[in-house]
Motif scaffolding. Structure first.
Motif, PDB file in Angstrom:
ATOM      1  N   ARG A 204      45.195  43.740  23.431  1.00  0.00           N
ATOM      2  CA  ARG A 204      46.587  44.220  22.592  1.00  0.00           C
ATOM      3  C   ARG A 204      46.409  43.396  21.512  1.00  0.00           C
ATOM      4  N   GLU A 205      45.469  42.399  21.199  1.00  0.00           N
ATOM      5  CA  GLU A 205      44.914  42.205  19.626  1.00  0.00           C
ATOM      6  C   GLU A 205      45.112  43.110  18.999  1.00  0.00           C
ATOM      7  N   ALA A 206      43.282  43.633  19.675  1.00  0.00           N
ATOM      8  CA  ALA A 206      43.236  44.842  18.899  1.00  0.00           C
ATOM      9  C   ALA A 206      43.684  46.085  18.568  1.00  0.00           C
ATOM     10  N   HIS A 207      44.711  46.338  19.558  1.00  0.00           N
ATOM     11  CA  HIS A 207      45.331  47.396  19.238  1.00  0.00           C
ATOM     12  C   HIS A 207      46.629  47.089  17.992  1.00  0.00           C
ATOM     13  N   MET A 208      47.240  45.830  18.340  1.00  0.00           N
ATOM     14  CA  MET A 208      48.472  45.869  16.919  1.00  0.00           C
ATOM     15  C   MET A 208      47.398  45.594  15.791  1.00  0.00           C
ATOM     16  N   ARG A 209      46.000  45.472  15.814  1.00  0.00           N
ATOM     17  CA  ARG A 209      45.319  45.389  14.498  1.00  0.00           C
ATOM     18  C   ARG A 209      45.113  46.693  14.210  1.00  0.00           C
ATOM     19  N   ALA A 233      46.607  34.466  14.132  1.00  0.00           N
ATOM     20  CA  ALA A 233      45.567  34.094  14.139  1.00  0.00           C
ATOM     21  C   ALA A 233      44.681  35.240  14.110  1.00  0.00           C
ATOM     22  N   GLY A 234      45.230  36.233  15.446  1.00  0.00           N
ATOM     23  CA  GLY A 234      44.285  37.007  16.161  1.00  0.00           C
ATOM     24  C   GLY A 234      43.893  38.681  15.415  1.00  0.00           C
ATOM     25  N   LEU A 235      45.776  38.671  14.440  1.00  0.00           N
ATOM     26  CA  LEU A 235      45.934  39.324  13.826  1.00  0.00           C
ATOM     27  C   LEU A 235      45.391  39.865  12.747  1.00  0.00           C
ATOM     28  N   GLN A 236      45.366  38.587  11.660  1.00  0.00           N
ATOM     29  CA  GLN A 236      44.384  37.953  10.621  1.00  0.00           C
ATOM     30  C   GLN A 236      43.473  38.059  10.111  1.00  0.00           C
ATOM     31  N   ASP A 238      39.557  39.291  10.578  1.00  0.00           N
ATOM     32  CA  ASP A 238      38.594  39.724  10.354  1.00  0.00           C
ATOM     33  C   ASP A 238      37.523  40.483  11.043  1.00  0.00           C
ATOM     34  N   VAL A 239      38.135  41.708  11.515  1.00  0.00           N
ATOM     35  CA  VAL A 239      37.517  42.351  12.750  1.00  0.00           C
ATOM     36  C   VAL A 239      37.476  43.609  12.293  1.00  0.00           C
ATOM     37  N   LYS A 240      36.273  44.732  12.625  1.00  0.00           N
ATOM     38  CA  LYS A 240      35.719  45.932  12.155  1.00  0.00           C
ATOM     39  C   LYS A 240      36.835  46.811  13.137  1.00  0.00           C
TER      40      LYS A 240
END
Length: 760
Positions: A204-209, A233-236, A238-240
């Motif tokens: 979910r958080e990967a898709h929202m990012r 925290a998950g949406l902000q 620093d994920v590539k």
């Protein structure tokens, strides 16, 4: 350069909703991203339609597999709803950015298939995914409880309500929520809810990012991101980009359709099982609609309670309200709170208004804390043809769906009421139990009235969609569903009830199919118990069909055949039974006897009476059924009182086994004292039998006799006791006593009268 503005909210919170609305007005974003199903983007403009009234829900379902469905509810005080309202009126694009339901359903289907293919005894992890946010394990790991304890609150729920939902709009609210939730997640990590739940949250958080990055690439300058506070925290993070793409690659998908459906406050409550539910939807609505000073809000709440109490003729004066308000304020001050919260208001209500009576708080909870509000959606909402047909029928018949249970008294002689009855019966055949018909009183068979209890449930919207595979109209779908059930049902009584239901629903093709299936099953079925069980519903159809305007003659031939076959098989079915089996057959015999009386056919009645006469005289039949048969024959006038007297004398003789005698008597009395009260010979035989029992035999049959007499009405027992106190008036039983000395016989009478309390 795009600027991102994150707004962490609770999914249903009036304080968050009010602050978000103010923040959007101040920010004037050019794009709004909301946690929700992306398939519903096209439905956002309908949120401001004139006929749209929350609470409502987005229903996402798989048309190929209707069992895969999920609701996304919104109340007037939901922050996401206010975001939709603002964006639709401002003409600003709003996009839902949660994991698409197409992927969610694909993963769910794959998980079920894997579980079905797993070898027996293999470990299962399905329970991990079903752990809801309000389950005990989830509450134990609630990160907000740490902040709550630090602030002196009992739990995270009370802390969040006091500081966020029960306060007015605040400019610094969302930065504070952001800072607190990010810090909690960094320190505590995610709550332990299972591997499947953790994996879904990562997706979910990967898709929202990814959706946030896409909005930035499109050139939007002020992007508002509205999401559950825990996801901040998950949406902000620093994920590539490539890591998110790799996580979402090659996921299974299913076709998905989305529509708006009405919802209710009761289904928003956590008590309904809704994972993101709230404890008091009615209180949250009150907070939303009373944004003024907290003390005024508290006074308005107590005034609503007073109105409810006065409507129920409960004492509640102005002095009560003043004292309750003062007590709530004092409790809030003692606890260091700036204004009374719901907890203080509830305690003040219990102490002052209800005088400590918790029963009053029950209807307050139902009426105010939860409420019976049911939303409404406009006619332009996309839906299946079956739903459209149901809406047309509801409108033409003036049957408005309501969350509050109501009673509907139908006069079946009136065309409109008859059509209403047929619609409700058809919906029941489709497993949409909007109404249930009363089985006693004015709804009894043979009257022109049906009394229904109606209560619409929001989940019926999904059942309508599921039922759409049977047809495009209610009549077509109910008929097709009934025909399909005929192939699955094997028991004759179930098929007979289906015939009855189809006739009440006025579905001629379904009646024909169910009747034919009943004939086919009956032709190869020799189970007398099933034959007996099938008679009552068919007899009701035949006897009372014309009252409801149905062609009852369709089942006459079937009914007559079943009666003859049941009569032939009854003596054998009643042989060699134990007590439990005899009691079970007794109930079916009584129902069948009544049904045959409704049929009122000389041939069938004669065959049934011959079977009863065989039961009454056969040696191998259980005494309970012998006694019952004799009683039914007596009531029908087939047996005379002399026949009954001889049978009773035989079964209650001194040489008869006391237990069998008591069972015969239980069947003969048939839980009715009429025979004993009006037949002197029966009374005398019973009295003589009891008088001749030895002590050990009397003690053995006493429980059986008590069970028989306990079924009598209290007035009947009273009459029996009066008759016993007066002595028997039965004709003397012929016995050889030799010479009779009347003088000696009179000697003990004075003492006997004294012992029995009969006076001189």
């Amino acid at each position: 350069m795009s600027s991102l503005h994150y707004f962490g909210v609770r999914h249903h919170g009036p304080g968050c909703a009010r602050s978000l609305r103010e923040a959007l007005l101040a920010l004037q974003p050019d794009c709004v991203l909301v946690e929700g199903p992306p398939e519903a983007d096209a439905l956002v403009p309908l949120s401001i339609a004139e006929d749209m009234q929350p609470p409502v829900a987005l229903l996402s379902y798989c048309p190929d597999e209707p069992g895969l469905a999920v609701y996304h509810p919104f109340a007037e005080f939901s922050p996401e709803w206010q975001a939709m309202q603002w964006a639709a009126r401002a003409g600003v694009p709003l996009r839902f950015i949660d994991l698409p339901r197409a992927i969610d359903f694909g993963l769910e289907k794959a998980r079920k298939e894997a579980a079905a293919e797993a070898p027996e005894g293999a470990p299962s992890h399905t329970g991990d995914a079903e752990l809801s946010e309000d389950s005990p394990a989830a509450a134990e790991d609630d990160p907000l409880s740490w902040l709550a304890r630090a602030a002196g609150f009992e739990d995270g729920e009370a802390w969040w309500n006091q500081l966020i939902e029960e306060r007015g709009g605040a400019d610094a609210l969302f930065p504070a929520i952001n800072e607190a939730m990010v810090a909690l997640r960094q320190e505590l990590g995610d709550p332990a809810r299972g591997a499947e739940h953790a994996q879904r949250e990562r997706l979910r958080e990967a898709h929202m990012r990814q959706c946030i990055r896409a909005a930035q690439k499109e050139g939007f300058e002020r992007i508002a991101v509205v999401c559950g506070a825990w996801h901040l925290a998950g949406l902000q993070a620093d994920v590539k980009v490539r890591d998110d793409a790799a996580l979402l690659k090659a996921l299974p998908k299913l076709k998905v359709q989305v529509t708006w459906v009405p919802w209710s406050h009761r289904h928003l409550a956590s008590a309904s099982g809704y994972g993101a539910g709230i404890q008091s939807p009615g209180w949250y609505e009150h907070l939303w609609r009373h944004p003024g000073p907290p003390l005024e809000r508290a006074s308005a709440w107590l005034a609503r309670i007073a109105r409810l109490m006065r409507e129920r003729d409960l004492d509640c004066s102005s002095a009560h309200l003043i004292e309750a308000t003062r007590l709530a304020e004092a409790l809030a001050a003692m606890r260091g709170r700036p204004a009374p919260s719901l907890e203080e208001l509830q305690e003040a209500t219990c102490a002052v208004l209800s005088m400590g009576d918790d029963a009053v708080l029950t209807f307050i909870r139902d009426e105010l804390l939860v409420g019976d509000r049911l939303g409404q959606v406009p006619a332009s909402v996309p839906t299946v043809p079956l739903q459209r047909d149901l809406e047309r029928a509801q409108k033409s018949l003036r049957l408005k769906p309501e969350a509050l249970q109501k009673t509907l008294d139908l006069d079946l002689r009136q065309p409109t009421d008859l059509a209403r009855s047929q619609l409700l019966h058809r919906l029941n055949l489709l497993d949409i139990p909007w109404g249930s018909v009363a089985t006693v009183g004015r709804s009894a068979r043979g009257s022109f009235h049906e009394v229904w209890r109606l209560q619409w449930q929001p989940e019926f919207a999904l059942r309508v969609i599921e039922a759409s595979r049977w047809g495009q109209t209610i009549a077509q779908a109910a008929s097709a569903r009934t025909v399909d059930r005929c192939t699955d049902l094997q028991r004759l009584d179930e098929l007979a009830r289906l015939v009855d239901e189809a006739l009440l629903a006025d579905l001629a093709p379904a009646v024909e199919a169910a009747t034919r299936a009943l004939q086919d099953r009956a032709a190869v079925n020799g189970d007398t118990v099933q034959l007996l069980s099938a008679l009552p519903p068919l007899a009701n159809v035949f006897r009372y069909g014309n009252v409801r305007g149905t062609d009852a003659a369709l089942v006459a031939q079937v009914l007559d055949g079943l009666i003859l076959r049941a009569a032939i098989g009854l003596p054998l079915a009643a042989s060699a039974l134990d007590e439990d089996a005899a009691n079970a057959l007794r109930e079916r015999m009584l129902a069948a006897h009544k049904a045959i009386g409704l049929r009122d056919s000389a041939e069938q009645t004669s065959a049934w009476q011959r079977a009863l006469l065989q039961l009454a005289e056969w040696v191998g039949v259980h005494p309970l059924l012998q006694g019952l048969s004799r009683r039914l024959l007596l009531e029908a006038g087939v047996c005379s009182t002399d026949d009954v007297a001889r049978a009773m004398s035989l079964h209650l003789s001194r040489g008869a086994d006391p237990a069998k005698a008591a069972a015969w008597l239980d069947g003969f009395l048939n839980r009715n004292a009429t025979v004993l009260l009006h037949d002197a010979s029966a009374w005398g035989l019973l009295d003589a039998w009891l008088a001749t029992l030895k002590e050990e035999h009397f003690l053995a049959v006493l429980p059986l006799l008590r069970r028989s007499f306990s079924a009598f009405e209290s007035s009947e027992r009273h009459e029996l006791s009066q008759r016993a106190s007066q002595g028997t008036t039965a004709r003397p039983v012929a016995t050889d006593l030799g010479e009779w000395d009347a003088g000696r016989a009179l000697l003990p009478l004075p003492l006997l009268r004294q012992l029995m309390g009969l006076g001189a």
